[in-house]
Every structure is written in structure tokens, then in C-alpha cells.
Design a protein around this motif. Structure first.
Motif, mmCIF file in Angstrom:
data_model
loop_
_atom_site.group_PDB
_atom_site.id
_atom_site.type_symbol
_atom_site.label_atom_id
_atom_site.label_comp_id
_atom_site.label_asym_id
_atom_site.label_seq_id
_atom_site.Cartn_x
_atom_site.Cartn_y
_atom_site.Cartn_z
ATOM 1 N N TYR A 167 0.810 -1.222 0.000
ATOM 2 C CA TYR A 167 0.000 0.000 0.000
ATOM 3 C C TYR A 167 0.841 1.269 0.000
ATOM 4 C CZ TYR A 167 -4.576 -2.028 -0.112
ATOM 5 O OH TYR A 167 -5.712 -2.656 -0.550
ATOM 6 N N LEU A 168 2.032 1.204 0.549
ATOM 7 C CA LEU A 168 2.922 2.357 0.399
ATOM 8 C C LEU A 168 3.286 2.551 -1.077
ATOM 9 C CD1 LEU A 168 5.239 1.894 3.512
ATOM 10 C CD2 LEU A 168 3.671 3.811 3.090
ATOM 11 N N MET A 169 3.483 1.438 -1.803
ATOM 12 C CA MET A 169 3.752 1.524 -3.233
ATOM 13 C C MET A 169 2.529 2.058 -3.983
ATOM 14 S SD MET A 169 4.775 -1.554 -5.892
ATOM 15 C CE MET A 169 3.209 -2.388 -5.613
ATOM 16 N N ALA A 170 1.328 1.523 -3.630
ATOM 17 C CA ALA A 170 0.109 1.964 -4.302
ATOM 18 C C ALA A 170 -0.140 3.445 -4.071
ATOM 19 C CB ALA A 170 -1.076 1.138 -3.815
ATOM 20 N N ALA A 171 0.096 3.916 -2.856
ATOM 21 C CA ALA A 171 -0.101 5.335 -2.550
ATOM 22 C C ALA A 171 0.888 6.191 -3.312
ATOM 23 C CB ALA A 171 0.029 5.558 -1.050
ATOM 24 N N THR A 202 0.331 9.036 0.179
ATOM 25 C CA THR A 202 1.316 8.357 1.025
ATOM 26 C C THR A 202 1.138 8.726 2.488
ATOM 27 O OG1 THR A 202 2.919 8.273 -0.779
ATOM 28 C CG2 THR A 202 3.777 8.044 1.457
ATOM 29 N N SER A 203 0.900 10.019 2.756
ATOM 30 C CA SER A 203 0.678 10.443 4.140
ATOM 31 C C SER A 203 -0.586 9.794 4.688
ATOM 32 C CB SER A 203 0.570 11.971 4.207
ATOM 33 O OG SER A 203 1.782 12.577 3.816
ATOM 34 N N ALA A 236 -0.622 -1.001 -9.085
ATOM 35 C CA ALA A 236 -1.355 -0.725 -7.852
ATOM 36 C C ALA A 236 -1.476 0.777 -7.666
ATOM 37 C CB ALA A 236 -0.626 -1.353 -6.668
ATOM 38 N N ARG A 237 -2.716 1.251 -7.493
ATOM 39 C CA ARG A 237 -2.974 2.679 -7.341
ATOM 40 C C ARG A 237 -4.077 2.866 -6.299
ATOM 41 N NH1 ARG A 237 -3.330 3.917 -13.886
ATOM 42 N NH2 ARG A 237 -1.151 3.359 -14.360
ATOM 43 N N LEU A 238 -3.726 3.426 -5.167
ATOM 44 C CA LEU A 238 -4.685 3.637 -4.101
ATOM 45 C C LEU A 238 -5.772 4.607 -4.546
ATOM 46 C CD1 LEU A 238 -5.496 3.141 -1.143
ATOM 47 C CD2 LEU A 238 -4.011 5.055 -0.516
#
Length: 1018
Positions: free
Chosen positions: A275-279, A297-298, A919-921
Motif C-alpha cells: 500500500y505504500l507503493m500503491a499510494a 502516502t501520508s 497498484a494505485r490507491l
């Protein structure tokens, strides 16, 4: 003194004469092939009711009068023998097994017939085929056992509805389930549940009480049931007593179940990294620095910190959905009798936990079957089955408190709130945690119990009017009382409109009465044989329901609605239907080789319109036993061959109780009571009609060591029930009419072989079937259903075909999801170019949820008391729609839901060759409805393995028993499939309909069950 002596001499003479009149005969009865003793063989003095039976070693003793001439030896599965007594005091005989399975008796509508002479298609499943299967319902045990009969258990919940299709789907809006008839009485099988997925009323039937199950597949065998036989008929015959000594059998089983398959989701570290990558990818697309407080990311860093609660949790939420699932089952039955009276008495206690937390099934059942021959002309009998079933149910698959949906909770979230030591999300803790509702909160704080009391009973009398002519009258009842109790206390927060608890109670009572009265004439005239059955049947069924709801309870200790502060809802309803029918069937044979069958039924029903109250359903069939002809009669290779063909008309009356009527409902106006029309009537509305023809061949080769059947059939259904648009001047928009058509055609193959005989035996039973379903006419309509209307009923396609955008994979340059445009260009060519704009993709047919091929194979091995049975079944060619779960759990990080482990293969600049988009949040990059989530659902399953051992007679006899058997059984041991979800045998219970088939919405897998059991006889 002389008188006293004379009296004594006379007394002695009479005693000696009486002794001389009776003599004792003893002997042994053995198997004519295996040369082993046969226990339980019935021996009767011909013409009398006096008799005995063999003991565990096949031995017998019987006193016979001097005038007795013949003893009759009979045993199930063997050819009966009549033996002249003469002057013998010892008689040893060998009974020959009735090895020709084509000579076995099969149950038909209102009678029975030797299978050799059957001209229709009837599949038989015997008690031995289902006795050791650790399944709560007998319909579940039919999977793969009969060609052309497709069983889908739907999921792994106990007591839930099971779908059975006989030769395909025949209706768009009416029922596609077969008619179930138990001991001659059509029983209630409709779903009566209201709060969750469909229930299965067949769970009230003890499978151990079943002697045989016959499935009437073609029209000639089923047409005698008329307007309710289009989907096939399942005849269930319960066990009867047999003449001879009283046999007592006791059985016990213990076992445990586990999910047959789990899907791996991301662990805590994988979740953080993913999820850090997606963000970061989303920040790049929007041009936001990752250290910006408003960046994706934040946000995800804060989300991870908040949901971790300062712990280093790594929670496997998917495994928490499952519980230890023990099973215990106790069976006791007794049977026996004389030639005048026979009885079968049984009882069962079943306690089975489901694999999902909170799910369980308990059943107590008892049965008494009695038959008494009051005279040589009249027989009276009764069958009574009583059951109490308690089903601890859980919510439907799509509900947030369904345990399977826990997989969506991030693995970083701890199971227990460290501040309250309660399951995370339980008040008074932070109920904003976790992301979704935590079903663990329900444990001890909620229940959803369904209790059923069931009485299925029949009383009958049969009178022999003349030799060959009998009259039988049957009266049966199926009384079902069901109580559904739902309760959620204040800790669950399931319904925010009831912060202090919610209670609901629904009581349903179904009274189903049926009577059959018919004559049977059975006579042989030289080379001619004639069997005629004719009579009438009447059925009426009434269903009443009462519902009440209460909200807000004084404390969690109060659970009855009487204590609720607010009684917020209540209702009652009643519905009923009636059938009046007349039927006739005639079977004729000539020279034991030429066969002809005719049948007809007239059905009248309250469900039909006033202008079409009665329907006529005829059928005809013919058979030719070629092996009886001179040119084949003494053939060393072909031992049996029969050609047969049939044609007939059946109907589908499962159309609801009032679709033909104009309906009104209560409606208030300005605070005053009133009524308003709710349905436009159709006096011409009638049943759906299915015309079916069947051609087949039955064969036996090498003295029937190889035998089987091959059939080809075609079913054409017309008069489908559909809502048709009507002029607005009627005050309505639609009306139910008989329009539309559908077809099913296919082939069925059955092969049985005795591969090895002797001390080591090996038998194989194989069946396979291919069915092609096509909607041929819907009056131009397209009917859509399922999630995002991805399922269709449309002309020219199978029912329920998946229709959606076609996924084209990933753009290797940027990670965008791609779809095929599938546009028809002005010149008529198809544009198969790709686009990353979902709206530019035209929807197309992706596949069908209906299997192309189904089948099963059983191999049975026997050696010196050991028996091993291995059963595989398969469904091939069907598609499964995973979109319900996949749009959240396999969506390359669209939402914060935990993701399936395959999402780790998402596109990156270093991993370009993949079919999983970047992956894209919070970006919908490929999570839209499309063929991306429609998977191949083909599977081959090791359905059942049973290893048993029959304890040798010399050990059994020392324990004063007649038999002892130990067995181990494994159910759903292995599944071979490419399907990515939990289980390819799936139908989400609160999505499924005739059109919406093959959906997986966090649906529980089938349980893998291992049991150990012991059966002993006395």
C-alpha cells in the motif's frame, strides 16, 4: 385300573403321533459364487407364515409338520429358491446372486418395474452409495452419482439450499428444481428462510433411512407427474422391514471438518509495502509530493498507524473465519417381521459444526415403517418420519458480518483491542476499527437460529380385488413448523437503528396434504404381459407466517422481543395451492422382447388461470430387447442389448401461487384504510410446457461384466413465464404471460464394469453427461441480473451467460488496465483494438456458468473383508464470476481492503510482463466489471474415499453379534482446479437466481471432512 392304563397308552400314542408329525430340519445357506455363509436368509414353509432365518454362520434350524412339502429360501440380491423337503432332515443350498443389474427393480411413479423392461430413463442411487458420506442431506450425496444430474452445494454452510438440475435449466423465472416425492408423497422443498441465504428443507430427512433414490429424467418416466415433472422427479423410498429374525443395527460416526481450500492474503509486512507503493503511484499520477500532508502516502501511513493500534500485529483474518468443526452421529435401527407383519424402526442423533464460526446443525429423527397383511387380500401400512432440526445459521454471503468477509480486514489490525481486551471494534472501544465490521463480535453476542419440526407420514391400504388386480389408497402429510430467531445485542452494532439491540422472529407453518388412489392390473397372457395403473391424486398445501421485530432491550441479558422497548415491525401472511390430477399408465410386453409404454396425466391447479385450469401431459415409449432375438440370444460377447425411445410432454407449475390473478393490497390514504391493485391478472396463464424425446441403448457384455447406457435427448420448453410490457392505460407496466422458449439437448453415458472377480474384486462405475442449454425465444427481451447486471437471459445464448467488458491485460509501458473495444465498424468488421478507457469497451459474451461436461467415477476394491471405495466427480467448462469479492480483494490496491497474494505481481517498471495492473490507491485501474474477474471454474474433485473392514464371523459370533464393520471416510479430500477463489463449486447464497449463476462473493468453501465409524449388527 384298566381304564387308567388305557388312558395312559392313548396319551402316549397321541404324544408320539404329534412328535412324529413335526420334525426338525437344519442346514447351511451359502453364496453360490463366493461360497461364503449368508446370514439373515429368510426360510419359510411354503403356504404358511412359519419360518426362520439363518444365523451369522448361515446355519438354520426349523421344525416342519409332516405335511410340509417345500421350503422357500429368499434373500435380497439373490434368486429365491423353492426346495422340496421329502424325507430329508438336512438341507444345504447355495443361493445364486442376481448378478444381472438389469434385472433389478426400480421405483416408478405409482409402482415399480424391472429395470430390464424400463423403456424410459431412470437413474437409481442405492442406499449403499450414500450410507457413509458425512453430509447432512441426501441430495448433497447425489453429486456425480447419476449422469445428467448436476448438484451444486453452493458453499460450505450447513443446511443451506442446494441446487439440483436434471438435464439442464428449463425456466427463466419459475423453479428449475426437480419434484421430490418421498414414499409416494410430494413434499415441501421450497426455501422458507427469510433472513439470510436459502434454506434446504431436505435437511430434515435422515439419509440413513433411505433405501433407494430414483431420478426420473426423461418424459416417458416423468410424465405421470404431469405439470410438475419438467425438471425431473426424484423418488425417495425409505427402508422397509423384511421377513425373518429381528435385526438390530447400531452405528456411530465421529469426525472433523476443515475448509477444503483457503486463499492466501497479504501478511502485515506485505500489506505495508504494497500500500505504500500503491499510494506513491497515486501521488505520481496526481503530481503530489509523497511527503505532502495531503498526499496519498501520508494518508496510508496514518491509516496503517491508526489500524495497528501501536502493535506489531500480523493477523490472518481469513483463518479466523473458520472454527473447529467436530461431527458426531448415532444411528440405531431395527427391522424384521413375518410374512404377515414387517417393521422398520430407526432413530438418529446428528450434531455437526460448520467450518464457519457460529454455524452448526443438530438433527434428531425417528422413523417407524409398518406393514401388516391382514388377510390374503388386504394389506395395511404406515410410514412415519419425525424430525427436529436446529440450524445455527449465519448471515448471507454479501452481509458484512458474514465471517468470510473478514479477509478484507488489513492484516496489520490486531484481533483483540489492547485497550478493552475485546474483539476489535467492540463497544466501548473504537468502533471505527477495523475497516469493516468484525464478525468475531457476533460470537456470544448474536445468534440466528432456525428450528424445524417436521412430520412426513403416510398411511396406505392395498386390496387385491382379483388375481392381478389391486387397489391402493394412500394418504400422506408433510407438516413443517419453522421458527427463525434472530438477535443482535448492543455490542454488535449491526443495525445502527437499534443501538441497544435488535430482535426478529418469524414463524412459518406449512401443512401439505396428499392422497393417491389408484388401481393396478398386472397380468401375463402367454407371450403377452400387461401392466396398467390408473387413478387420481389430490394435493393441497397451506403456508402461514407471522413476523415480529423489536428494538432496544434493557440490557444484553434480555433476548426475547417481549422485553424490547419498541415493537417496530410485524406482519402475517397466508398462501396456498391445490392440485387435482388423474393419471393412467400402460406397459405392454410381447415375447419378453418387444416393449411399449403409454402414460397420461391431467393436472388441474389453483395456480393456473381460469381459462386454462387443466393441462394434459401424455408420453409414449418403446423398447426392443435385441438380445432376446435368435441371432443374439446365445452370443458369447453380447449378453444384453436393448434399444429404447421415448417422447412426452411435461410441465412446470412452480410458478408461484397467484401469478394469474389480479391482486390487491391494503393501502392507507389520508390515514384511512384502503386498498389498491398491485398485479394485473391473466386468466389464460398456465404452466410452462416441455416436450422431450430420448433415444438410448442399454447393453451388457461378457455376461454383464461390462454394462451400461448411452442416451441422447432433446428438451424444448415453451410458454416461459415472463413479464411483458403492456399499455399504460391498464394502470400497470407489465403482465405475466406465457411467452418465450428454451432448449436443452445432450448425451449421457453410463458404464459399469467388473474388472476383477474372485478373492480380489475391482468394480468401476463411470458416468458422464454433456448438456447444451440455449434460450431460443424471449419475445425480443433481454433480462439482466446479478452483480452489475453481468448475467443475462438473451436469445441464442445459454441461460445466465456472462456479458461484460473483455479485459485485455496491462499496458506494459505504463501499467494501465486495458480492454478490447469490440466495436462493429461501419464496414462490418470488429474493432479488437485496446483502450484504457473502460467506457469505450463494448460488453460482449464472456462465457457461461453452466458446465459443458459433468461426470463421476467410482472404483471399489474388495479383499477378504476389506473394502475401499474411491469416488471422483467433475464439472468442466463452466465459468465463475469472482467480481463480487475481486473488485475489493483483487483490485490492485483500489481500497484499503487486504489483497489476495497474487496482487504482489502488479505491474511495476521492473515487472512489465503481467496481467495485473499497477497498484494505485483509490484509482479504479482495472477493478471495473469485466472478464478480468471471470475465471475458469472447471474442477475434478476427490469427493469421497471410504476404507472399511468387516470383522470375520468367528470373532463376531464370540461377541454374540451378526456383523461388525469399521470404516474411515474422507469427503472432499482434494480438488484439482485452476480457479483462484476458495472453491469452484460455488453459488453465492444471496445472489443466486435462475439467471445469476456462478457468483463468488466471499463464499465459504466446501468442508473437507474425515470421519471414523463403527456399525454393528445383532
Amino acid at each position: 385300573m384298566k381304564r387308567a392304563v388305557l388312558f395312559g397308552l392313548c396319551t402316549l400314542f397321541l404324544a408320539l403321533a404329534a412328535f412324529a408329525q413335526d420334525r426338525q430340519i437344519s442346514g447351511t445357506v451359502t453364496d453360490g459364487v463366493e461360497k461364503v455363509p449368508l446370514p439373515g436368509v429368510s426360510i419359510l414353509i411354503k403356504g404358511t407364515s412359519s419360518g426362520t432365518s439363518t444365523d451369522a454362520e448361515g446355519k438354520f434350524r426349523i421344525n416342519v409338520p409332516a405335511n410340509a412339502q417345500v421350503l422357500v429360501f429368499s434373500f435380497v440380491g439373490y434368486v429365491s429358491q423353492e426346495v422340496e423337503i421329502g424325507n430329508r432332515t438336512t438341507i444345504d443350498i447355495a443361493l445364486q446372486p442376481d448378478t444381472k443389474t438389469l434385472q433389478e427393480v426400480v421405483v416408478t411413479g405409482y409402482g415399480q418395474q424391472i429395470k430390464r423392461e424400463v423403456t424410459g430413463n431412470i437413474a437409481k442411487v442405492g442406499s449403499g452409495d450414500i450410507k457413509d458420506m458425512p453430509v447432512p442431506t441426501f441430495d448433497n450425496a447425489l453429486q456425480g452419482k447419476a449422469a445428467g444430474v448436476v448438484v451444486n452445494a453452493g458453499g460450505g454452510k450447513l443446511g443451506q439450499g442446494i441446487q439440483i438440475r436434471v438435464r439442464g435449466q428449463s425456466s427463466v423465472s419459475a423453479s428449475n428444481e426437480p419434484l421430490y416425492v418421498i414414499d409416494g408423497i410430494p413434499v415441501t422443498t421450497a426455501d422458507l428462510g427469510s433472513f439470510g441465504g436459502a434454506t434446504n428443507p431436505l435437511a430434515d430427512i435422515n439419509p440413513q433411512d433411505i433405501e433407494s433414490i430414483e431420478i426420473l429424467k426423461d418424459a416417458s418416466s416423468a410424465a405421470i407427474f404431469g405439470s410438475r415433472a419438467a425438471n425431473g422427479v426424484v423418488l425417495v423410498t425409505t427402508k422397509r422391514g423384511k421377513a425373518g429374525k429381528t435385526n438390530i443395527n447400531f452405528g456411530v460416526q465421529f469426525g472433523n471438518s476443515k475448509p477444503s481450500r483457503k486463499v492466501r492474503f497479504l501478511n502485515a509486512q506485505e500489506y505495508r509495502d504494497f500500500y505504500l507503493m500503491a499510494a506513491a503511484n497515486s501521488d505520481r499520477i496526481d503530481g503530489i509530493p509523497v511527503n505532502d500532508p495531503d498526499s496519498y502516502t501520508s494518508y496510508i501511513k496514518d491509516f496503517i498507524a491508526f489500524n495497528s493500534l501501536g502493535t506489531n500485529a500480523d493477523t490472518d483474518w481469513g483463518s479466523l473465519a473458520f472454527q473447529d468443526a467436530p461431527l458426531s452421529q448415532y444411528d440405531l435401527n431395527m427391522n424384521g417381521g413375518s410374512d404377515k407383519t414387517s417393521f422398520y424402526v430407526s432413530g438418529q442423533l446428528l450434531d455437526q459444526k460448520g467450518i464457519l464460526i457460529g454455524n452448526g446443525l443438530q438433527r434428531m429423527s425417528g422413523r417407524i415403517n409398518l406393514e401388516h397383511r391382514m388377510s390374503n387380500k388386504f394389506t395395511l401400512g404406515a410410514n412415519m418420519g419425525l424430525t427436529r432440526t436446529l440450524n445455527n445459521r449465519i448471515s448471507g454471503d454479501r452481509q458484512f458480518d458474514n465471517p468470510m468477509q473478514m479477509v478484507a480486514i488489513p492484516s496489520i489490525t490486531p484481533r483483540i483491542d489492547p485497550t478493552t481486551n475485546l474483539p476489535i471494534g467492540t463497544p466501548p472501544g473504537d468502533i471505527s476499527l477495523p475497516v469493516y465490521y468484525n464478525p468475531l463480535i457476533n460470537v456470544g453476542n448474536a445468534y440466528y437460529n432456525t428450528t424445524v419440526y417436521r412430520n412426513i407420514s403416510t398411511i396406505f391400504g392395498q386390496l387385491e380385488i382379483l388375481k392381478g388386480l389391486t387397489f391402493r389408497s394412500e394418504f400422506g402429510v408433510d407438516i413443517l413448523n419453522q421458527q427463525e430467531e434472530l438477535y443482535y445485542n448492543s455490542k454488535t452494532q449491526r443495525n445502527f437503528g437499534a443501538p441497544l439491540g435488535l430482535g426478529q422472529n418469524l414463524y412459518t407453518r406449512v401443512e401439505n396434504y396428499n392422497t393417491n388412489n389408484f388401481f393396478t392390473f398386472d397380468k401375463t397372457f402367454g407371450n403377452h404381459g400387461l401392466n396398467v395403473v390408473g387413478g387420481m391424486s389430490y394435493q393441497q398445501s397451506q403456508q402461514k407466517s407471522n413476523f415480529i421485530e423489536g428494538r432496544d432491550f434493557p440490557s444484553d441479558a434480555y433476548r426475547m422481543i417481549v422485553s424490547a422497548a419498541r415493537k417496530t415491525d410485524g406482519s402475517s401472511s397466508e398462501t396456498n395451492f391445490r392440485f387435482l390430477s388423474y393419471f393412467l399408465r400402460a406397459n405392454y410386453k410381447f415375447k419378453e422382447r418387444y416393449l411399449l409404454g403409454l402414460s397420461a396425466r391431467v393436472d388441474g391447479s389453483s395456480r393456473f388461470g381460469n381459462e386454462s385450469k387443466y393441462g394434459f401431459f401424455p408420453a409414449a415409449s418403446a423398447g426392443w430387447i435385441i438380445s432376446e432375438e435368435n441371432f443374439l440370444k446365445d452370443n458369447d460377447i453380447v449378453s444384453f442389448m436393448k434399444l429404447r425411445a421415448s417422447f412426452g410432454r411435461t410441465g412446470n407449475a412452480e410458478i408461484g401461487n397467484f401469478p394469474a390473478r389480479g391482486l390487491f393490497a391494503g393501502a392507507g390514504y389520508a390515514g384511512n384504510p384502503g386498498q389498491a391493485p398491485t398485479q394485473l391478472g391473466n386468466p389464460n396463464l398456465s404452466w410452462e410446457t416441455t416436450d422431450q424425446w430420448d433415444v438410448g441403448i442399454d447393453f451388457g457384455i461378457l455376461n454383464n461384466r461390462i454394462s451400461g447406457e448411452i442416451d441422447y435427448y432433446q428438451k424444448n420448453t415453451t410458454g416461459l413465464l415472463l413479464n411483458v410490457n403492456v399499455p399504460g392505460t391498464t394502470g400497470f407496466t407489465t403482465q405475466v404471460r406465457n411467452v418465450g422458449a428454451m432448449s436443452n439437448k445432450g448425451v449421457e453415458i453410463v458404464i459399469n464394469t467388473d474388472n476383477l472377480v474372485g478373492d480380489f474384486k475391482w468394480k468401476t462405475s463411470f458416468n458422464a453427461a454433456r448438456n447444451i442449454n440455449t434460450v431460443t425465444n424471449l419475445d425480443g427481451q433481454i433480462i439482466e441480473a446479478g452483480l452489475n447486471n453481468m448475467s443475462r437471459a438473451v436469445e441464442g445464448q445459454p441461460l445466465g451467460v456472462f456479458f461484460t467488458a473483455e479485459y485485455a491485460g496491462v499496458n506494459p509501458e505504463n501499467g494501465d488496465a486495458l480492454w478490447y473495444r469490440n466495436r462493429v465498424l461501419p464496414d462490418g468488421t470488429l474493432d479488437r483494438s485496446t483502450t484504457n478507457r473502460y467506457n469505450e469497451a463494448q460488453r460482449v459474451v464472456i462465457g457461461s456458468p453452466l458446465p459443458k461436461w459433468t461426470g463421476g467415477i467410482t472404483n471399489t476394491f474388495s479383499y477378504k473383508g476389506f473394502d475401499l471405495s474411491i469416488f471422483f466427480n467433475a464439472q468442466l467448462g463452466q465459468k465463475i464470476n469472482f467480481y463480487g469479492a475481486g473488485r475489493f480483494s483483487s483490485a490492485n490496491g483500489r481500497f484499503e481492503d487486504n489483497q489476495t497474494a497474487d496482487q504482489l505481481n502488479a505491474w511495476t517498471p521492473q515487472n512489465r510482463n503481467t496481467d495485473i495492473p499497477e497498484a494505485r490507491l483509490f484509482f479504479n485501474n482495472g477493478a471495473q466489471p469485466s472478464s478480468r474477474f471471470i475465471y475458469d471454474g472447471s474442477f475434478v474433485r476427490l469427493r469421497n474415499v471410504t476404507l472399511s473392514y468387516n470383522v470375520p464371523k468367528n470373532y463376531v459370533n464370540k461377541l454374540k453379534m451378526t456383523s461388525a464393520r469399521i470404516f474411515f471416510t474422507g469427503q472432499n479430500l482434494a480438488t484439482f482446479t485452476k480457479y483462484k477463489g476458495w472453491d469452484p463449486e460455488v453459488n453465492a447464497d444471496d445472489i443466486v437466481s435462475n439467471i445469476a449463476q456462478g457468483y463468488d462473493f466471499y463464499t465459504a468453501p466446501q468442508p473437507r471432512t474425515i470421519t471414523f465409524g463403527v456399525n454393528v449388527g445383532f
